[in-house]
Write an enzyme that holds these catalytic residues in place. Structure first.
Site, PDB file in Angstrom:
ATOM      1  N   ASN A 217       0.967  -1.243   0.049  1.00  0.00           N
ATOM      2  CA  ASN A 217      -0.112  -0.085  -0.161  1.00  0.00           C
ATOM      3  C   ASN A 217       0.943   1.105   0.022  1.00  0.00           C
ATOM      4  O   ASN A 217       0.276   2.356   0.049  1.00  0.00           O
ATOM      5  CB  ASN A 217      -1.024  -0.026   1.138  1.00  0.00           C
ATOM      6  CG  ASN A 217      -1.779  -1.298   1.179  1.00  0.00           C
ATOM      7  OD1 ASN A 217      -2.356  -1.609   0.251  1.00  0.00           O
ATOM      8  ND2 ASN A 217      -1.851  -1.927   2.391  1.00  0.00           N
TER       9      ASN A 217
ATOM     10  N   HIS B  42       3.083   2.424   2.093  1.00  0.00           N
ATOM     11  CA  HIS B  42       3.240   2.873   3.465  1.00  0.00           C
ATOM     12  C   HIS B  42       4.611   1.894   4.146  1.00  0.00           C
ATOM     13  O   HIS B  42       4.668   0.782   3.899  1.00  0.00           O
ATOM     14  CB  HIS B  42       1.879   2.796   4.249  1.00  0.00           C
ATOM     15  CG  HIS B  42       0.876   3.658   3.871  1.00  0.00           C
ATOM     16  ND1 HIS B  42      -0.075   3.379   3.202  1.00  0.00           N
ATOM     17  CD2 HIS B  42       0.865   5.108   3.627  1.00  0.00           C
ATOM     18  CE1 HIS B  42      -1.046   4.127   2.792  1.00  0.00           C
ATOM     19  NE2 HIS B  42      -0.322   5.457   3.264  1.00  0.00           N
TER      20      HIS B  42
ATOM     21  N   CYS C  87       3.967   7.110   8.207  1.00  0.00           N
ATOM     22  CA  CYS C  87       5.397   7.357   8.055  1.00  0.00           C
ATOM     23  C   CYS C  87       5.455   7.071   6.565  1.00  0.00           C
ATOM     24  O   CYS C  87       5.225   6.302   5.796  1.00  0.00           O
ATOM     25  CB  CYS C  87       6.286   6.605   8.601  1.00  0.00           C
ATOM     26  SG  CYS C  87       7.957   7.016   8.253  1.00  0.00           S
TER      27      CYS C  87
END
Length: 374
Positions: free
Chosen positions: A265, A267, A302
């Protein structure tokens, strides 16, 4: 992962398919349908039932596929009641660390894997978000709010572990997933874990309440009675994590996500945060102790271009003056800087933050037990 695929970070009854034999779906009586309602490798049917009224709704999910080679080789399966999932794993040599046992990152990855396979086994989406049909229609995903892992004995290279997992609802905006980790050879429980998840709109990045429709879709696969991997009162999994005071006693600055740290995804993967937290641990503690418990509260995303600082201090600094602490390993000063009881656990608080503006990414707490001398 079922309640575990959205890899950003921020936080009982179950309904059974109607069994009166009168409801018909795709030419099948409900009795026959019960053999398919959770998962069938050739055709998957998903009747949705109202928890409040017990009435069958019109929304269904249907997938048609042949069993893949991976399906046939998986060492996992749903329980007979289809309300939990268990899978066996062999610890590989590349999953073992300096203690010649599996690392905590290995354990966390296995928890993530068994959760993903559970999601697939009940027919939820396999795109990395593990969403229900209603969630996909509304662009909703699950994101991690808290992860708590306790390891009582780490498995070694070539050991076989058996992990059972299940999920349940948690209030109006969240869900939870629990795990039990066993040594397959002996049946001994060697670890437990639990996690909390919240729903978020994938486009707006705003939290979203779990609607009754989504809840009904989930509850088909949840235990009918509340079942917790940590049923003990006041257990560590529910303890609030205090914010680490700055400046910290130990720190590691300039941590940068690698390409390999990004999940499907785009991330940073949840497990990467565990490694970052441990990067600022004092080496003396790493040499003399092993991680027993870790709790992480995820507070923000993040991204791949973020730079992260890892901060660590002994938890006891909140209750003791600086002069009462040993700066090398965070232990309370005794006669030689070690804990008064050599078997006493060391406890630390952790903070991950953005280097650019100090924004809090992750808050953590760890406990460490002394290594056994062989």
């Amino acid at each position: 992962m079922l309640l575990g695929g959205g890899k950003i970070s921020t936080s009982n009854a179950a309904a059974n398919a109607a069994s009166d034999g009168n409801f018909r779906f795709s030419g099948l009586t409900n009795r026959r349908l019960s053999n398919y309602c959770a998962w069938n490798r050739r055709t998957q049917f998903f009747p949705i039932q109202s928890v409040a009224t017990g009435e069958q709704t019109t929304k269904t999910q249907k997938f048609t596929s042949q069993p893949s080679l991976a399906d046939r080789l998986l060492l996992g399966s749903l329980a007979e009641d289809r309300l939990s999932y268990t899978e066996k794993f062999i610890v590989r040599c590349y999953e073992v660390g300096i203690n010649k046992t599996a690392t905590v990152e290995t354990i966390a990855n296995l928890l993530q894997e068994v959760g993903c396979n559970h999601a697939q086994s009940v027919g939820f989406s396999t795109d990395g978000f593990a969403t229900t049909l209603t969630m996909r229609e509304l662009n909703l995903i699950w994101v991690t709010a808290r992860l708590h892992i306790e390891i009582y004995r780490y498995p070694a290279w070539s050991d076989v572990v058996e992990i059972e997992t299940w999920c349940q609802t948690e209030g109006r905006i969240g869900t939870r997933r629990d795990w039990i980790i066993k040594d397959y050879a002996t049946g001994e429980v060697i670890g437990r874990a639990t996690s909390k998840w919240v729903m978020m709109n994938q486009n707006t990045r705003r939290l979203h309440k779990v609607s009754d429709e989504v809840r009904n879709e989930l509850l088909l696969y949840c235990p009918k009675e509340l079942r917790l991997s940590f049923p003990e009162e006041n257990n560590n999994s529910i303890k609030k994590i205090a914010k680490l005071a700055d400046p910290s006693q130990f720190h590691k600055a300039g941590l940068v996500p690698r390409r390999a740290d990004l999940d499907m995804n785009q991330h940073v993967n949840n497990v990467t945060y565990i490694g970052w937290v441990l990067e600022s641990m004092p080496q003396e503690t790493i040499d003399s102790h092993e991680l027993q418990t870790i709790t992480l509260d995820y507070r923000r995303e993040c991204q791949h271009d973020d730079i992260v600082d890892s901060l660590t201090s002994p938890e006891s600094t909140l209750d003791h003056a600086p002069g009462e602490l040993n700066g090398s390993n965070g232990a309370l000063n005794g006669t030689n800087g070690a804990p008064k009881d050599e078997n006493e656990c060391l406890k630390f608080l952790h903070l991950l933050r953005l280097s650019s503006d100090g924004s809090e990414i992750n808050r953590g707490r760890t406990e460490w037990r002394r290594k056994h001398v062989k």
